[in-house]
Write a protein that holds these residues in place. Structure first.
Motif, PDB file in Angstrom:
ATOM      1  N   LYS A 104       0.827  -1.197   0.000  1.00 54.08           N
ATOM      2  CA  LYS A 104       0.000   0.000   0.000  1.00 54.08           C
ATOM      3  C   LYS A 104       0.869   1.258   0.000  1.00 54.08           C
ATOM      4  CE  LYS A 104      -4.241   1.821   1.904  1.00 54.08           C
ATOM      5  NZ  LYS A 104      -5.310   1.657   2.902  1.00 54.08           N
ATOM      6  N   ALA A 105       1.980   1.215   0.728  1.00 56.05           N
ATOM      7  CA  ALA A 105       2.901   2.348   0.735  1.00 56.05           C
ATOM      8  C   ALA A 105       3.454   2.609  -0.661  1.00 56.05           C
ATOM      9  CB  ALA A 105       4.039   2.096   1.723  1.00 56.05           C
ATOM     10  N   ILE A 106       3.785   1.536  -1.372  1.00 55.52           N
ATOM     11  CA  ILE A 106       4.302   1.674  -2.739  1.00 55.52           C
ATOM     12  C   ILE A 106       3.217   2.232  -3.657  1.00 55.52           C
ATOM     13  CG2 ILE A 106       5.235   0.423  -4.725  1.00 55.52           C
ATOM     14  CD1 ILE A 106       6.360  -1.632  -2.646  1.00 55.52           C
ATOM     15  N   ALA A 107       1.993   1.718  -3.512  1.00 56.80           N
ATOM     16  CA  ALA A 107       0.885   2.205  -4.341  1.00 56.80           C
ATOM     17  C   ALA A 107       0.606   3.675  -4.071  1.00 56.80           C
ATOM     18  CB  ALA A 107      -0.369   1.369  -4.080  1.00 56.80           C
ATOM     19  N   ASN A 108       0.608   4.071  -2.796  1.00 57.82           N
ATOM     20  CA  ASN A 108       0.379   5.480  -2.459  1.00 57.82           C
ATOM     21  C   ASN A 108       1.452   6.374  -3.062  1.00 57.82           C
ATOM     22  OD1 ASN A 108      -1.973   5.159  -0.985  1.00 57.82           O
ATOM     23  ND2 ASN A 108      -0.930   4.939   0.980  1.00 57.82           N
ATOM     24  N   GLU A 109       2.683   5.926  -3.000  1.00 60.47           N
ATOM     25  CA  GLU A 109       3.776   6.724  -3.563  1.00 60.47           C
ATOM     26  C   GLU A 109       3.663   6.801  -5.083  1.00 60.47           C
ATOM     27  OE1 GLU A 109       6.929   9.309  -3.327  1.00 60.47           O
ATOM     28  OE2 GLU A 109       5.741   8.441  -1.691  1.00 60.47           O
ATOM     29  N   MET A 110       3.198   5.719  -5.711  1.00 64.18           N
ATOM     30  CA  MET A 110       3.004   5.731  -7.163  1.00 64.18           C
ATOM     31  C   MET A 110       1.914   6.724  -7.531  1.00 64.18           C
ATOM     32  SD  MET A 110       4.262   4.434  -9.940  1.00 64.18           S
ATOM     33  CE  MET A 110       3.836   4.307 -11.692  1.00 64.18           C
ATOM     34  N   ILE A 111       0.834   6.759  -6.742  1.00 65.74           N
ATOM     35  CA  ILE A 111      -0.217   7.744  -6.980  1.00 65.74           C
ATOM     36  C   ILE A 111       0.365   9.147  -6.899  1.00 65.74           C
ATOM     37  CG2 ILE A 111      -2.318   8.790  -6.015  1.00 65.74           C
ATOM     38  CD1 ILE A 111      -3.173   5.963  -5.144  1.00 65.74           C
ATOM     39  N   LYS A 112       1.135   9.400  -5.836  1.00 63.63           N
ATOM     40  CA  LYS A 112       1.730  10.725  -5.634  1.00 63.63           C
ATOM     41  C   LYS A 112       2.588  11.143  -6.819  1.00 63.63           C
ATOM     42  CE  LYS A 112       3.774  11.500  -1.729  1.00 63.63           C
ATOM     43  NZ  LYS A 112       4.583  11.241  -0.511  1.00 63.63           N
ATOM     44  N   GLN A 113       3.326  10.196  -7.375  1.00 64.83           N
ATOM     45  CA  GLN A 113       4.228  10.544  -8.464  1.00 64.83           C
ATOM     46  C   GLN A 113       3.513  10.659  -9.811  1.00 64.83           C
ATOM     47  OE1 GLN A 113       7.114  11.710  -7.991  1.00 64.83           O
ATOM     48  NE2 GLN A 113       7.077  11.225  -5.799  1.00 64.83           N
ATOM     49  N   ILE A 114       2.440   9.912 -10.000  1.00 65.39           N
ATOM     50  CA  ILE A 114       1.667  10.049 -11.246  1.00 65.39           C
ATOM     51  C   ILE A 114       1.046  11.437 -11.331  1.00 65.39           C
ATOM     52  CG2 ILE A 114      -0.395   9.262 -12.485  1.00 65.39           C
ATOM     53  CD1 ILE A 114       0.199   6.437 -11.449  1.00 65.39           C
ATOM     54  N   VAL A 115       0.502  11.917 -10.197  1.00 67.55           N
ATOM     55  CA  VAL A 115      -0.196  13.213 -10.195  1.00 67.55           C
ATOM     56  C   VAL A 115       0.647  14.314  -9.543  1.00 67.55           C
ATOM     57  CG1 VAL A 115      -2.457  12.106 -10.222  1.00 67.55           C
ATOM     58  CG2 VAL A 115      -1.406  12.691  -8.030  1.00 67.55           C
ATOM     59  N   ASN A 116       1.930  14.103  -9.451  1.00 65.14           N
ATOM     60  CA  ASN A 116       2.837  15.106  -8.887  1.00 65.14           C
ATOM     61  C   ASN A 116       2.724  16.409  -9.688  1.00 65.14           C
ATOM     62  OD1 ASN A 116       5.050  16.655  -8.055  1.00 65.14           O
ATOM     63  ND2 ASN A 116       6.350  14.861  -7.753  1.00 65.14           N
ATOM     64  N   PRO A 117       2.295  17.513  -9.065  1.00 65.58           N
ATOM     65  CA  PRO A 117       2.125  18.774  -9.808  1.00 65.58           C
ATOM     66  C   PRO A 117       3.398  19.239 -10.509  1.00 65.58           C
ATOM     67  CG  PRO A 117       1.126  18.936  -7.634  1.00 65.58           C
ATOM     68  CD  PRO A 117       1.907  17.651  -7.644  1.00 65.58           C
ATOM     69  N   GLU A 118       4.540  18.858  -9.983  1.00 64.20           N
ATOM     70  CA  GLU A 118       5.810  19.244 -10.599  1.00 64.20           C
ATOM     71  C   GLU A 118       5.932  18.702 -12.017  1.00 64.20           C
ATOM     72  OE1 GLU A 118      10.650  18.696  -9.789  1.00 64.20           O
ATOM     73  OE2 GLU A 118       9.191  18.155  -8.231  1.00 64.20           O
ATOM     74  N   PHE A 119       5.238  17.608 -12.288  1.00 66.74           N
ATOM     75  CA  PHE A 119       5.318  16.965 -13.600  1.00 66.74           C
ATOM     76  C   PHE A 119       3.968  17.010 -14.330  1.00 66.74           C
ATOM     77  CE2 PHE A 119       8.385  14.997 -10.732  1.00 66.74           C
ATOM     78  CZ  PHE A 119       9.576  15.252 -11.411  1.00 66.74           C
ATOM     79  N   ALA A 120       3.157  18.025 -14.011  1.00 73.76           N
ATOM     80  CA  ALA A 120       1.831  18.148 -14.614  1.00 73.76           C
ATOM     81  C   ALA A 120       1.901  18.306 -16.129  1.00 73.76           C
ATOM     82  CB  ALA A 120       1.094  19.335 -14.000  1.00 73.76           C
ATOM     83  N   ILE A 121       2.891  19.016 -16.605  1.00 74.27           N
ATOM     84  CA  ILE A 121       3.009  19.226 -18.058  1.00 74.27           C
ATOM     85  C   ILE A 121       3.374  17.925 -18.749  1.00 74.27           C
ATOM     86  CG2 ILE A 121       4.085  20.609 -19.862  1.00 74.27           C
ATOM     87  CD1 ILE A 121       2.338  22.131 -17.754  1.00 74.27           C
ATOM     88  N   ASP A 122       4.280  17.165 -18.134  1.00 72.74           N
ATOM     89  CA  ASP A 122       4.639  15.867 -18.698  1.00 72.74           C
ATOM     90  C   ASP A 122       3.433  14.934 -18.702  1.00 72.74           C
ATOM     91  OD1 ASP A 122       7.272  16.669 -19.054  1.00 72.74           O
ATOM     92  OD2 ASP A 122       7.890  15.977 -17.076  1.00 72.74           O
ATOM     93  N   LEU A 123       2.633  14.996 -17.633  1.00 75.98           N
ATOM     94  CA  LEU A 123       1.428  14.170 -17.577  1.00 75.98           C
ATOM     95  C   LEU A 123       0.491  14.522 -18.725  1.00 75.98           C
ATOM     96  CD1 LEU A 123      -0.430  12.147 -16.029  1.00 75.98           C
ATOM     97  CD2 LEU A 123      -1.383  14.141 -14.849  1.00 75.98           C
ATOM     98  N   TYR A 124       0.286  15.813 -18.962  1.00 75.75           N
ATOM     99  CA  TYR A 124      -0.615  16.230 -20.033  1.00 75.75           C
ATOM    100  C   TYR A 124      -0.077  15.781 -21.398  1.00 75.75           C
ATOM    101  CZ  TYR A 124      -3.498  18.956 -23.159  1.00 75.75           C
ATOM    102  OH  TYR A 124      -4.353  19.323 -24.169  1.00 75.75           O
ATOM    103  N   LYS A 125       1.229  15.953 -21.603  1.00 76.89           N
ATOM    104  CA  LYS A 125       1.814  15.569 -22.893  1.00 76.89           C
ATOM    105  C   LYS A 125       1.668  14.069 -23.140  1.00 76.89           C
ATOM    106  CE  LYS A 125       5.310  19.255 -23.140  1.00 76.89           C
ATOM    107  NZ  LYS A 125       6.759  19.575 -23.088  1.00 76.89           N
ATOM    108  N   SER A 126       1.751  13.287 -22.079  1.00 79.72           N
ATOM    109  CA  SER A 126       1.709  11.842 -22.211  1.00 79.72           C
ATOM    110  C   SER A 126       0.285  11.297 -22.243  1.00 79.72           C
ATOM    111  CB  SER A 126       2.470  11.199 -21.051  1.00 79.72           C
ATOM    112  OG  SER A 126       2.479   9.795 -21.155  1.00 79.72           O
ATOM    113  N   THR A 127      -0.599  11.892 -21.450  1.00 76.27           N
ATOM    114  CA  THR A 127      -1.946  11.321 -21.287  1.00 76.27           C
ATOM    115  C   THR A 127      -3.082  12.243 -21.702  1.00 76.27           C
ATOM    116  OG1 THR A 127      -2.251  12.147 -19.034  1.00 76.27           O
ATOM    117  CG2 THR A 127      -1.053  10.067 -19.277  1.00 76.27           C
TER     118      THR A 127
END
Length: 441
Positions: free
Chosen positions: A332-355
């Protein structure tokens, strides 16, 4: 499983890790308190186009938890949901972390598919929300527990073919009023489909199906015509007049099979279509239809009906964890951290470009200051502005009956040929009366 979580979720993540460890073993309990000793393997559902962003997110997770293993399962979100519908959470083809649309939450929770998430704690760590529960985060809360974490926001926006607008003399400096458009092809609204039709009914707060404070179901469309509020009558009249224009012109718009092709073709340069509504996900095909350099994007309120701006729903997706890992503190700790990194605001532009996904907790000005293309910035701005004024999407299971009820009622106008808006409304009322009667059986 959920009762145990109600006790666990009151604790912070660090306390959970220290107390629960690797399935309760003494050694695991001690090790879980140190990120370097958090170990375990989780699988994560990811669409092909998202892979680059997810791979980088997984790398950041492993920087915190070096002993974590993350398997990225390439499968479409809806394909993954189909697997869940046919099996259960223990199926090895079902990922430990996956994306879900908000409207599927209740059914998945009722089927014991999802594990609870301490979303408030995650939101505090991630940052960016002024009121977490006021947005899509609150939609993932059932009886005080959160069963998904906000992934992206969605709502409908307005697409305009500016070349066609110029040819028709449509002034784009102000909203386009549906009642004022003489040519039926100027505004292309698939109002026979409730997903788009609610943009009109929401404009005057017509409740197709709601729940009152006591939890009782009701619908405005079961009222007699004389009892329907004037602004709601005006919306129904505008919808009827819009149908009548297309019926008199013999267009295919109100043909559920051919209507979409009619909209796509009419929106092409020189075919007369000026404005249509769609999601951010529709941008590529709609841009191609409009022709190079012809597409402009506006918030949904750039179209009005009976003087009221169109208004869609606050929709979106969440990231959910599989119920089978909810009591394994390491996974669960790993899953929570994965959630945090998927939606990390620091990488919001990369998220938009990819998804193509837009984060609720990132401000429009941050997107506008990025290196995104101007067309992408316009889509993001229109989506955020439309989302901010939209009502929350109804998520209770009974709303599923509205889709066909509304569609069949609107399409009945093709055969009944109502002579005026009151006769048209009576077709709607008959369908919704029948729907409401079924709920009471």
């Amino acid at each position: 499983m959920k009762n145990k979580l109600k006790m666990l979720m009151a604790l912070s993540l660090s306390v959970v890790l220290a107390a629960c460890g690797g399935k309760g073993a003494d050694k695991g309990e001690e090790a879980a308190a140190d990120p370097g000793d958090v170990s375990g393997k989780i699988s994560v559902q990811v669409e092909k186009e998202w892979m680059d962003h997810y791979e980088k997110a997984a790398e950041r997770v492993k920087e915190k938890y070096p002993n974590a293993e993350i398997e990225l399962k390439e499968v479409g979100a809806f394909d993954h949901l189909d697997i869940l519908d046919q099996t259960d959470a223990n199926n090895e083809d079902v990922a430990d972390l996956f994306a879900i649309p908000a409207d599927r939450l209740v059914g998945l929770v009722n089927n014991d598919i999802l594990g609870a998430i301490d979303s408030k704690a995650l939101a505090d760590e991630i940052g960016g929300w002024d009121d977490f529960d006021a947005g899509i985060g609150g939609n993932f809360n059932i009886d005080g527990e959160y069963f998904a974490f906000p992934y992206n926001i969605e709502t409908l926006i307005t697409y305009v073919n500016k070349k066609n607008a110029e040819e028709k003399g449509v002034d784009l400096s102000k909203p386009i009023e549906l009642n004022d458009v003489a040519d039926e092809s100027t505004v292309l609204l698939p109002i026979f489909d409730a997903w788009y039709g609610v943009a009109a009914t929401n404009s005057s707060n017509i409740e197709l199906l709601g729940k009152d404070d006591q939890g009782n179901l009701f619908s405005d469309l079961t009222k007699d015509w004389k009892d329907l509020e004037p602004e709601k009558q005006a919306t129904i009249k505008a919808l009827y007049e819009y149908w009548k224009k297309h019926n008199d012109a013999g267009t295919q718009l109100f043909d559920p099979d051919a209507g979409w092709g009619y909209i796509d073709d009419t929106f092409k340069e020189g075919k007369g279509g000026v404005a249509r509504i769609g999601g951010a996900w529709d941008a590529a095909p709609i841009s191609e239809q409009a022709g190079e350099g012809n597409l402009e994007v506006y918030p949904i309120d750039n179209i009005t009906i009976a003087g009221k701006p169109l208004n869609h729903w606050q929709g979106g997706w969440g990231l959910a964890i599989n119920a089978r890992i909810e009591e394994d503190a390491n996974k669960k700790a790993i899953a929570n951290e994965m959630i945090k990194q998927i939606v990390n605001p620091e990488f919001a532009i990369d998220l938009y470009k990819s998804t193509g996904k837009i984060l609720e907790n990132v401000k429009n000005e941050d997107y506008q200051a990025s290196d995104l293309a101007d067309s992408d910035k316009a889509i993001i701005e229109a989506t955020i502005k439309s989302y901010e004024t939209a009502p929350a999407r109804p998520l209770f299971k009974e709303w599923g009956d509205v889709w066909d009820t509304y569609k069949n009622a609107i399409l009945s106008w093709n055969s009944v040929k109502p002579a005026n808006e009151e006769e048209a409304y009576n077709q709607l009322k008959a369908s919704f009366d029948s729907m409401m009667a079924n709920f009471s059986k």
